[in-house]
Design an enzyme around this catalytic site. Structure first.
Site, short mmCIF file in Angstrom:
data_model
loop_
_atom_site.label_atom_id
_atom_site.label_comp_id
_atom_site.label_asym_id
_atom_site.label_seq_id
_atom_site.Cartn_x
_atom_site.Cartn_y
_atom_site.Cartn_z
N THR B 74 10.88 -6.65 8.05
CA THR B 74 12.31 -6.48 7.76
C THR B 74 13.15 -6.99 8.93
OG1 THR B 74 11.97 -4.62 6.28
CG2 THR B 74 14.10 -4.73 7.37
N GLN B 177 5.04 -11.74 1.01
CA GLN B 177 3.95 -11.48 0.05
C GLN B 177 2.99 -12.65 -0.06
OE1 GLN B 177 3.10 -8.72 -1.15
NE2 GLN B 177 4.94 -7.51 -0.77
N SER B 194 5.13 -10.60 7.36
CA SER B 194 4.95 -9.23 7.81
C SER B 194 3.47 -8.92 7.88
CB SER B 194 5.65 -8.31 6.80
OG SER B 194 5.40 -6.97 7.12
N CYS B 320 13.84 6.52 -11.05
CA CYS B 320 13.53 7.89 -10.65
C CYS B 320 12.61 7.93 -9.44
CB CYS B 320 12.91 8.64 -11.83
SG CYS B 320 11.69 7.69 -12.72
#
Lengths: 70, 375
Positions: B74, B177, B194, B320
């Protein structure tokens, strides 16, 4: 047309209500879903596509209309 | 005897590669000193740091002085975009980005002017809209993820880079990725990755800024001439990240074939055995290790907990399960179902047996949740 008040319900409850209640209108009739869960704007049209029903759009904030095709 | 839990969330963090573990332990003994000091322990740390940078450069086919290291993927992604925007301030102030960028990039985009380019139902970039956006005067930088971290769809990086080159706009590619798993097309100006996505330790981000690309640090800098974080890096983690990237790349092609076949199996079997399911993303042009599907009438959080109880760790883009309680911006941009969403991502430790066990329990778990909801 019938109206389903799903305000305050979290995903996927508004879509479940829509699926259960669309049987209660004639083919060609419209169901309006009132839902304020942020996923509803995405998931109601997606449900229509997956279940071959017609998504008519959102005539007002937190309101979605679906025409029963089958 | 209890069956060990199957970890199927490599796209969040891959389990530590054995080479990373070995290198980390060795570097804890050898790489604790400050590399900028002139005594022997410092020189030893500097040698380790140089060797790690050289390994990254070789693995990513770039020059050593194009590599900088950051405390996370990030941080590297945000340094890439902010630094490139600062470097292009005389030419424009607008960031063009796909609608399916990682939130790290979107959070930067929200701080200034930005233009979002849509994707289609499979999650593929709209190249015509991209062309129009990057060639609009005032565009400073363009950002494109190499492949979607949520649905796996590979993006047309080469074509997008051509449009950027025509417009004279630097292209930043978030390759978190892809690195270690699939090739990334050339033509970009900046790229980030990353380490914990490929099996390195967490806490290491890699940023490549190609020669000739103007990059100005958005952060207070120390006296070093290269871009990078101010203050000390976690050198042992950096050494482990570099060593594991080399090891991962050596086995990447065979692993991609093996995992891609398992992903095909999941895509086919889920569609065949779970009613009212949408397997999303491009079925062919995709990452080898990642698959996502959404189950109608299913609460994503309930599904994740049920799978966890059955011994499977997966993630979800359903609202959710998100801290924001909003559905995944990637699923929304594609216009696919966002509730009942599951992302399965595989790694070198994933076995055929684990995948088969997952496929065996999934239909029953989905059915039970639907029954409880009255469907």
């Amino acid at each position: 047309m019938i109206e389903l008040d799903c305000l305050g319900q979290k995903c996927p409850l508004p879509v479940i209500q829509l699926a259960k209640n669309i049987r209660n209108v004639e083919v060609g009739d419209v169901v309006r879903v009132l839902a304020d869960d942020p996923a509803a704007a995405n998931d109601i049209p997606a449900w229509c596509r997956m279940k071959q029903q017609e998504y008519l759009g959102s005539p007002a904030p937190d309101a979605y209309e679906v025409r029963r095709l089958s | 005897m209890a069956v060990p839990a199957a970890y199927l969330d490599a796209a969040t963090a891959a389990p530590l590669h054995p080479v990373a573990r070995e290198a980390l332990l060795a570097a804890l003994d050898d790489g604790w000193a400050d590399p900028s000091r002139l005594y022997s322990a410092g020189r030893r740390a500097q040698q380790l740091s140089d060797a790690a940078t050289a390994a990254f450069a070789e693995a990513l086919a770039v020059r050593q002085d194009e590599v900088s290291l950051w405390p996370s993927g990030t941080a590297a992604a945000q340094a890439a975009v902010l630094g490139a925007l600062a470097g292009r301030a005389r030419h424009g102030d607008t960031l063009v980005h796909s609608a399916i960028e990682h939130s790290a990039v979107l959070h930067v985009a929200r701080r200034g002017k930005a233009v979002e380019v849509p994707v289609d139902r499979l999650g593929r970039l709209d190249l015509d809209a991209w062309d129009r956006a990057v060639s609009t005067p005032g565009t400073a930088v363009a950002a494109l993820i190499s492949a979607s971290h949520e649905v796996g769809t590979e993006q047309p990086v080469a074509a997008a880079a051509d449009y950027c080159a025509e417009a004279g706009v630097p292209l930043y590619v978030d390759a978190a990725q892809s690195i270690g798993r699939a090739p990334v097309a050339p033509g970009w100006s900046l790229l980030s990755a990353s380490a914990h996505k490929w099996g390195g330790p967490p806490g290491v981000g890699v940023l490549i800024v190609r020669k000739g690309v103007r990059w100005i640090s958005p952060y207070p800098q120390d006296d070093l001439y290269r871009p990078g974080v101010s203050g000390a890096l976690d050198l042992p983690a950096v050494v482990a990240a570099a060593a594991s990237l080399r090891a991962v790349l050596a086995e990447a092609q065979t692993e991609a074939v093996r995992l891609s076949a398992l992903v095909d199996r999941i895509r086919e079997r889920v569609a065949a055995t779970v009613p009212d399911v949408e397997v999303v993303g491009d079925p062919v042009r995709r990452l080898p290790h990642l698959v996502t599907f959404s189950c109608l009438y299913v609460d994503g959080e309930a599904l994740l907990h049920a799978l966890d109880r059955a011994g499977f760790a997966v993630s979800s883009g359903s609202s959710c399960t998100a801290s924001t309680l909003k559905p995944s911006h990637v699923l929304e941009a594609m216009g696919v179902l966002s509730h009942g969403n599951v992302r399965v991502s595989l790694h070198r430790g994933t076995t055929e047996d684990e995948v088969e066990r997952f496929l065996a329990v999934l239909p029953g778990i989905v059915e039970k949740i639907r029954q409880e909801a009255g469907m």
